[in-house]
Each structure stands twice: as structure tokens, then as C-alpha cells.
Design a protein around this motif. Structure first.
Motif, PDB file in Angstrom:
ATOM      1  N   PHE A  23     -34.449  -5.795 -10.679  1.00  0.00           N
ATOM      2  CA  PHE A  23     -34.256  -5.303  -9.270  1.00  0.00           C
ATOM      3  C   PHE A  23     -33.750  -6.203  -8.270  1.00  0.00           C
ATOM      4  N   GLY A  24     -34.169  -7.392  -8.202  1.00  0.00           N
ATOM      5  CA  GLY A  24     -33.737  -8.442  -7.242  1.00  0.00           C
ATOM      6  C   GLY A  24     -31.908  -8.386  -7.398  1.00  0.00           C
ATOM      7  N   PHE A  25     -31.793  -8.498  -8.643  1.00  0.00           N
ATOM      8  CA  PHE A  25     -30.273  -8.848  -8.843  1.00  0.00           C
ATOM      9  C   PHE A  25     -29.379  -7.713  -8.350  1.00  0.00           C
ATOM     10  N   ASP A  26     -29.931  -6.269  -8.681  1.00  0.00           N
ATOM     11  CA  ASP A  26     -29.362  -5.193  -8.037  1.00  0.00           C
ATOM     12  C   ASP A  26     -29.185  -5.057  -6.756  1.00  0.00           C
ATOM     13  N   ALA A  90     -26.095  -0.491 -15.212  1.00  0.00           N
ATOM     14  CA  ALA A  90     -24.906  -1.616 -15.011  1.00  0.00           C
ATOM     15  C   ALA A  90     -23.850  -1.421 -15.479  1.00  0.00           C
ATOM     16  N   LEU A  91     -23.618  -0.552 -16.758  1.00  0.00           N
ATOM     17  CA  LEU A  91     -22.396  -0.513 -17.479  1.00  0.00           C
ATOM     18  C   LEU A  91     -21.575   0.434 -16.923  1.00  0.00           C
ATOM     19  N   LEU A  92     -22.358   1.515 -16.318  1.00  0.00           N
ATOM     20  CA  LEU A  92     -21.712   2.685 -15.806  1.00  0.00           C
ATOM     21  C   LEU A  92     -21.164   2.616 -14.504  1.00  0.00           C
ATOM     22  N   SER A  93     -21.872   1.914 -13.695  1.00  0.00           N
ATOM     23  CA  SER A  93     -21.510   1.476 -12.101  1.00  0.00           C
ATOM     24  C   SER A  93     -20.288   0.822 -12.214  1.00  0.00           C
ATOM     25  N   ALA A  94     -20.175  -0.265 -13.310  1.00  0.00           N
ATOM     26  CA  ALA A  94     -19.009  -0.977 -13.175  1.00  0.00           C
ATOM     27  C   ALA A  94     -17.724  -0.151 -13.476  1.00  0.00           C
ATOM     28  N   TYR A  95     -17.816   0.804 -14.069  1.00  0.00           N
ATOM     29  CA  TYR A  95     -16.792   1.903 -14.446  1.00  0.00           C
ATOM     30  C   TYR A  95     -16.664   3.063 -13.395  1.00  0.00           C
ATOM     31  N   ALA A  96     -17.264   2.927 -12.150  1.00  0.00           N
ATOM     32  CA  ALA A  96     -17.342   3.959 -11.410  1.00  0.00           C
ATOM     33  C   ALA A  96     -15.820   4.110 -10.736  1.00  0.00           C
ATOM     34  N   SER A  97     -15.411   5.455 -10.844  1.00  0.00           N
ATOM     35  CA  SER A  97     -14.151   5.881 -10.474  1.00  0.00           C
ATOM     36  C   SER A  97     -13.965   6.499  -9.109  1.00  0.00           C
ATOM     37  N   SER A  98     -15.056   6.715  -8.686  1.00  0.00           N
ATOM     38  CA  SER A  98     -15.067   7.389  -7.253  1.00  0.00           C
ATOM     39  C   SER A  98     -16.507   7.136  -6.843  1.00  0.00           C
ATOM     40  N   GLY A 147     -33.717 -12.954  -9.039  1.00  0.00           N
ATOM     41  CA  GLY A 147     -32.713 -12.163  -9.154  1.00  0.00           C
ATOM     42  C   GLY A 147     -31.891 -11.919  -7.830  1.00  0.00           C
ATOM     43  N   PHE A 148     -32.435 -12.045  -6.936  1.00  0.00           N
ATOM     44  CA  PHE A 148     -31.634 -12.075  -5.759  1.00  0.00           C
ATOM     45  C   PHE A 148     -30.994 -13.516  -5.475  1.00  0.00           C
ATOM     46  N   PHE A 149     -31.239 -14.511  -5.786  1.00  0.00           N
ATOM     47  CA  PHE A 149     -30.452 -15.707  -5.936  1.00  0.00           C
ATOM     48  C   PHE A 149     -29.412 -15.850  -7.041  1.00  0.00           C
ATOM     49  N   ALA A 150     -29.728 -15.270  -8.188  1.00  0.00           N
ATOM     50  CA  ALA A 150     -28.657 -15.109  -9.187  1.00  0.00           C
ATOM     51  C   ALA A 150     -27.369 -13.984  -8.563  1.00  0.00           C
ATOM     52  N   ALA A 151     -28.101 -12.922  -7.943  1.00  0.00           N
ATOM     53  CA  ALA A 151     -26.704 -12.099  -7.460  1.00  0.00           C
ATOM     54  C   ALA A 151     -25.911 -12.584  -6.395  1.00  0.00           C
ATOM     55  N   PHE A 152     -26.626 -13.269  -5.240  1.00  0.00           N
ATOM     56  CA  PHE A 152     -25.765 -13.726  -4.031  1.00  0.00           C
ATOM     57  C   PHE A 152     -25.049 -15.001  -4.550  1.00  0.00           C
ATOM     58  N   LEU A 153     -25.406 -15.726  -5.636  1.00  0.00           N
ATOM     59  CA  LEU A 153     -24.654 -16.836  -6.155  1.00  0.00           C
ATOM     60  C   LEU A 153     -23.348 -16.159  -6.970  1.00  0.00           C
ATOM     61  N   CYS A 154     -23.670 -15.070  -7.637  1.00  0.00           N
ATOM     62  CA  CYS A 154     -22.427 -14.543  -8.409  1.00  0.00           C
ATOM     63  C   CYS A 154     -21.604 -13.926  -7.542  1.00  0.00           C
ATOM     64  N   ASN A 155     -22.083 -13.242  -6.335  1.00  0.00           N
ATOM     65  CA  ASN A 155     -21.446 -12.717  -5.272  1.00  0.00           C
ATOM     66  C   ASN A 155     -20.378 -13.835  -4.800  1.00  0.00           C
ATOM     67  N   ASN A 156     -21.002 -15.019  -4.593  1.00  0.00           N
ATOM     68  CA  ASN A 156     -20.252 -16.138  -3.837  1.00  0.00           C
ATOM     69  C   ASN A 156     -19.029 -16.614  -4.812  1.00  0.00           C
ATOM     70  N   ILE A 157     -19.401 -16.704  -6.044  1.00  0.00           N
ATOM     71  CA  ILE A 157     -18.416 -17.246  -6.946  1.00  0.00           C
ATOM     72  C   ILE A 157     -17.338 -16.230  -7.358  1.00  0.00           C
ATOM     73  N   GLY A 180     -21.335  -5.325 -13.157  1.00  0.00           N
ATOM     74  CA  GLY A 180     -21.223  -5.315 -14.664  1.00  0.00           C
ATOM     75  C   GLY A 180     -22.182  -6.379 -15.014  1.00  0.00           C
ATOM     76  N   VAL A 181     -21.931  -7.428 -14.518  1.00  0.00           N
ATOM     77  CA  VAL A 181     -22.842  -8.749 -14.944  1.00  0.00           C
ATOM     78  C   VAL A 181     -24.253  -8.594 -15.038  1.00  0.00           C
ATOM     79  N   GLU A 182     -24.737  -7.474 -14.459  1.00  0.00           N
ATOM     80  CA  GLU A 182     -26.339  -7.211 -14.525  1.00  0.00           C
ATOM     81  C   GLU A 182     -26.638  -6.671 -15.898  1.00  0.00           C
ATOM     82  N   LEU A 183     -25.604  -6.305 -16.919  1.00  0.00           N
ATOM     83  CA  LEU A 183     -25.758  -5.488 -18.205  1.00  0.00           C
ATOM     84  C   LEU A 183     -26.425  -6.726 -18.990  1.00  0.00           C
ATOM     85  N   PHE A 184     -26.111  -7.998 -18.839  1.00  0.00           N
ATOM     86  CA  PHE A 184     -26.534  -9.119 -19.707  1.00  0.00           C
ATOM     87  C   PHE A 184     -28.044  -9.322 -19.643  1.00  0.00           C
ATOM     88  N   PRO A 185     -28.542  -9.505 -18.318  1.00  0.00           N
ATOM     89  CA  PRO A 185     -30.060  -9.666 -18.370  1.00  0.00           C
ATOM     90  C   PRO A 185     -30.754  -8.321 -18.900  1.00  0.00           C
TER      91      PRO A 185
END
Length: 516
Positions: A23-26, A90-98, A147-157, A180-185
Motif C-alpha cells: 500500500f505504501g509503495f503504491d 502492478a503488471l497491468l498498470s505498467a502497460y496502461a495504454s490510456s 513502502g513509501f520510502f522504497a517508492a520515493f527512493l525508486c522514483n528518485n533513482i 511495474g517495480v511493485e510486481l516483485f514485492p
């Protein structure tokens, strides 16, 4: 033996609370994603709000029914479904076309985190004893902030890797990697959930006594398991004389007090602005004029602060108690939001000729038209920019434009936001879910927490949905002022009615708080 038992209980609570991490990551990842999808799909304020808030809208209904379903089918079965839905989203949102596909696939994740936010603290409370329940239930909040920390770190990288020299990352693909990174956790959560036992209290209610006893022994050891078993059986015997649970039974006078307390906690947790700050952190920091890259970096600092103070809450919640943590946190939240309001209220905005030349990505003739005009508030300035360059062009370059035009003390906003995050992290964040897992009888717990979760998620959705509109129409100063005032009101109300629940078994709390 006792150490092995404690490790087993800790492991089970940790695994179940991974749903909070997701939840925090999302929630954290969308603050970076929105910076790219808003100009790519040409979203207006309402569409931006919906792209961010649609998971919370889905979570409202998930929370309403998840507790009841788990009462019938078991906590573990529903949490397995939750883990699968997280991975699918996570998988489907990474491929969102609209835009439409993006918010629909994010709503699948919303169903998952709505159920997880209700069921994880419920399950953890049911495997814990009075001595460690506060710490273990708080692990849900700790995982959320990790999850928030991992997400903000991922965003920054990923934002740092995005650029002309990158082979794989550009403005059209970087946000897909973020999602898409959320798929792994999520896959890790799904696998580990097969290794946790079913809730012993739920097993007793369904008359699986031998399995329930074995689970209690594996979690607490023989001596403590016998005491827990005796307490549970007495409680179930007493409840067996009551009628079947339904929504209408929540209105009975004996439940009125704890229901009102829970509903107030659920609303106050959201209307003080936590998800406006988390979900729009990058956008908020852009408003201070520090630039896009610095805004992403500030998000990492924000999430790190959350982790530190949530860990602090983990150590204090069973020592100091729920009430002092929550009330002191609300005071800090109010002061911090008012500090942000003060900083934004004193800001001015002007694109001076000497700095406007750095905005070479914009039409220079249009830029000349709005240069050397001083604006006293952000609403008038942004409206002028949108009118001159168009909404899509302004949104795409908002960070650079605000950096060039804003004159204010960004450190005050940073201090205010970090202060708010710190105070929330040791108070409303963990304490609300701990108290919700404690205040209600076993028989009602799933249903009541579902109803309060629905109200909590409704408040969260309203804040997320309308925050872009607030910034555009009310401005930064007024938006943060409203959050600060609501925190002060929340303190005044809860100071009068909030009970203390630390150090008591669930059955003891039921006798104290439920007035049959």
C-alpha cells in the motif's frame, strides 16, 4: 523455546504486514508517476485527482466487505487473494495504454490494499497477546512507511536515470517502470502468505479447536497458549448467547461509544492531509520553487523521516500508551500544517527577464508576455501561466517554471512537511489501526473495522480527489491552513473521548468498553 516462539510470532506478523508495504509503495510511487502521466495523457485537475484517488475509491468498498468475508472464509484466504490482486495491478498498470486503463488497473490494486488495511491489523491482533499487541500491530504502519520510502527512493533513482542519454528511460516509459517495480514485492507477499497459519481466534469461532490450540502453542508457548485459550473460549461462550451480527447491530447502544471513537479516528486520520502530502509530495515540493530534481530528492527525505518516527512509535506505543502518542501527534500536525500555510502565504511569484532566459523549452514570445509581472499568490500566477502556455505545456514544465518564479523560504515548507510527517508517523498512523484492532469484540471486529475502514477510505479519497482542485482554486496557503485547523479540531474532540487500551487483553477491553 520462548525466543523461538517470539520469532515465530514476529515472522507471521511481518509477513502479513507486507500488504501494508505494498500500500505504501503504491501510494508513494504515484507521486512521481503523476508528474509524467499528467502531461502525457493531457489530464485536467479532476482527471489527475481521479488517477491518484481511484484506488482509494475502490478500497472503500473493499474495506466494507473484506472484514465480513474474512469472518466467513478466514483472514488468510482473503489475504492470499489480496496478494494476487496486488501483483495483477502492478503488471497491468505498467502497460496502461490510456488514462482509462491506468485508473482501472490501479483500482484493482485499491481493492487489494483496502482489504489489507482492514485484515492485517485484525489478524495480527488475533495472534498477539496483551504484552506485544501494540508493537506487532504497529508493524503494519512500519511496513506502510517502508513502502513509501522504497517508492520515493525508486522514483528518485528512475527520475535521475531518465534523460536524453538513457537507452530505456524517457518521459513516456519512466513512469511505467515506476509502476511495474511493485510486481516483485507483490509476488514475494503471495509466496510468503502460504507459510502463515490461520487466525487462532477465527479457528475457535469456527470450532477448529485442535488447530487453534496448535497455532497458539506455536506462537506463544504452552503456558501462555493455555491462558489465551481459556480467555478466548470464555469470550466465545458469552457471545454465543447474542444474536447474529449484522450492520444494524452496530447501532446498538452498547457499541455506540466505541463506534463513535472509531469513526472519529478514521476521519481525522485522513482529513488532516496525510494522503495529500504522500500522494502529491513531488508536486507540493515543486510549488516551493526548488525544481523537479530537488522535489524528487525531498520525497526521499520525507519518507525516511516517516520510517524513523514510525520505528519510534513501535517502541513507545506499549510503554507510553495510545492516548498520549495520538494527542501529542495531533498538536504537532496542526502546528506543522499552519507553518506550511504561513510560508506559502508569504510567497511571491515573478518571472524576471534575467531568469526567464533559462526556460528555453517554452515559447519565448509567450514567455516575454508574462515576464516581469509580480503575483502575490500562486493561484493567480498559475492561472496566468496556464492561460499563456496552455495547461499541458505548463504542467509538463511546472517544476522549472516555479523554480524560476518563486520567491519564498522553502525551508519553512520542508520543516513543516517533515514535522507533519514525523508527528503523523508516531500518532495517527499506527495508533488508529492499533486501537481499531483492540476496541471491538471478536464477534463484531471484522464488520466494525470494515465500516470504519470504508469511512476512512472515503475521507482519503475525497482528500486525494480534490487536492489538485484545492491547489488550483484555493492555493497552497489556504489548503494547508484547512488541514491545520482540522487537526486542532480533532485534538479538541479526541482529548475528551479517547480511551486508553494499552496492556489489556482483547477480552478485558471488551468488558471495559462495551456496555451491554
Amino acid at each position: 523455546m520462548d525466543r523461538v516462539v517470539r520469532r515465530k510470532t514476529f515472522f507471521v506478523a511481518l509477513v502479513v504486514s507486507i500488504g501494508g508495504f505494498l500500500f505504501g509503495f503504491d501510494a508513494g510511487i504515484i507521486s512521481g508517476v503523476i508528474s509524467y502521466v499528467t502531461p502525457e495523457f493531457g489530464l485536467n485537475d479532476a482527471q489527475t485527482g481521479w488517477a491518484v484517488s481511484s484506488p482509494s475509491f475502490a478500497a472503500m468498498f473493499s474495506m466494507l466487505f473484506a472484514g465480513r468475508l474474512s469472518d466467513m472464509l478466514g483472514r488468510k484466504k482473503i489475504l492470499l487473494v489480496v496478494a494476487f490482486l496486488y501483483a495483477l495491478s502492478a503488471l497491468l498498470s505498467a502497460y496502461a495504454s490510456s488514462y482509462e486503463m491506468l485508473y482501472i488497473t490501479r483500482m484493482i490494486g485499491g481493492v487489494a490494499f483496502g482489504a489489507a488495511l482492514v485484515l492485517a491489523p485484525t489478524y495480527i491482533a488475533e495472534i498477539s497477546n496483551a504484552e506485544n499487541r501494540g508493537k506487532l500491530v504497529s508493524m503494519q504502519q512500519l511496513n506502510i512507511v517502508l513502502g513509501f520510502f522504497a517508492a520515493f527512493l525508486c522514483n528518485n533513482i528512475l527520475n535521475g536515470l531518465n534523460g536524453p542519454g538513457s537507452l530505456y528511460l524517457n518521459d513516456q516509459t519512466v513512469w511505467r517502470w515506476m509502476l511495474g517495480v511493485e510486481l516483485f514485492p507483490a509476488l514475494l507477499y503471495l509466496i510468503l502468505m502460504f507459510f502463515v497459519p490461520r487466525s487462532p481466534r477465527w479457528l475457535y469461532q469456527k470450532n477448529f479447536k485442535e488447530e487453534a490450540k496448535a497455532v497458539l502453542i506455536s506462537l506463544h508457548g504452552i503456558e501462555k497458549a493455555e491462558a489465551e485459550e481459556e480467555s478466548i473460549e470464555r469470550n466465545i461462550e458469552a457471545q454465543s448467547k447474542n444474536k447474529e451480527v449484522s450492520i444494524m447491530t452496530l447501532l446498538k447502544p452498547s457499541l455506540r461509544f466505541v463506534l463513535v471513537v472509531g469513526l472519529i479516528l478514521g476521519v481525522i486520520q485522513q482529513v488532516t492531509g496525510i494522503n495529500a502530502v504522500y500522494f502529491y509530495a513531488t508536486s507540493i515540493f515543486k510549488q516551493t520553487g526548488i525544481g523537479t530534481d530537488a522535489a524528487f530528492t525531498s520525497g526521499v527525505l520525507l519518507s525516511f523521516t516517516t520510517v524513523v518516527f514510525t520505528v519510534l512509535a513501535l517502541f513507545l506505543i506499549d510503554r507510553l500508551g495510545r492516548r498520549p502518542l495520538l494527542l501529542s501527534g495531533l498538536v504537532g500536525i496542526g502546528i506543522s500544517m499552519l507553518l506550511c500555510a504561513y510560508a506559502f502565504n508569504n510567497a511571491t511569484y515573478e518571472l524576471k527577464t534575467e531568469t526567464s532566459g533559462n526556460l528555453n523549452m517554452l515559447d519565448q514570445d509567450k514567455l516575454f508576455q508574462v515576464s516581469n509581472i509580480k503575483f502575490e499568490n500562486d493561484v493567480d500566477f498559475k492561472n496566468a501561466m496556464k492561460s499563456t502556455f496552455g495547461i499541458r505545456e505548463f504542467t509538463k514544465n511546472e517544476g522549472a517554471i516555479m523554480e524560476a518564479a518563486t520567491t519564498m523560504n522553502p525551508n519553512l515548507v520542508l520543516i513543516g512537511i517533515l514535522g507533519f510527517i514525523a508527528c503523523f508517523a508516531f500518532s495517527l498512523g499506527p495508533v488508529m489501526w492499533v486501537m481499531l484492532s483492540e476496541m471491538y469484540p471478536n464477534k463484531y471486529r471484522g464488520l466494525v473495522i470494515g465500516v470504519i475502514g470504508f469511512v476512512n477510505s472515503l475521507a482519503s479519497w475525497l482528500v486525494q480527489q480534490f487536492f489538485p482542485w484545492e491547489l488550483s482554486n484555493l492555493g497552497n496557503a489556504m489548503s494547508f491552513f484547512i488541514f491545520g485547523v482540522l487537526a486542532i479540531i480533532g485534538f479538541a474532540v479526541l482529548y475528551r473521548i479517547l480511551p486508553e487500551t494499552k496492556g489489556k487483553s482483547l477480552e478485558e477491553l471488551e468488558k471495559e468498553l462495551i456496555r451491554e
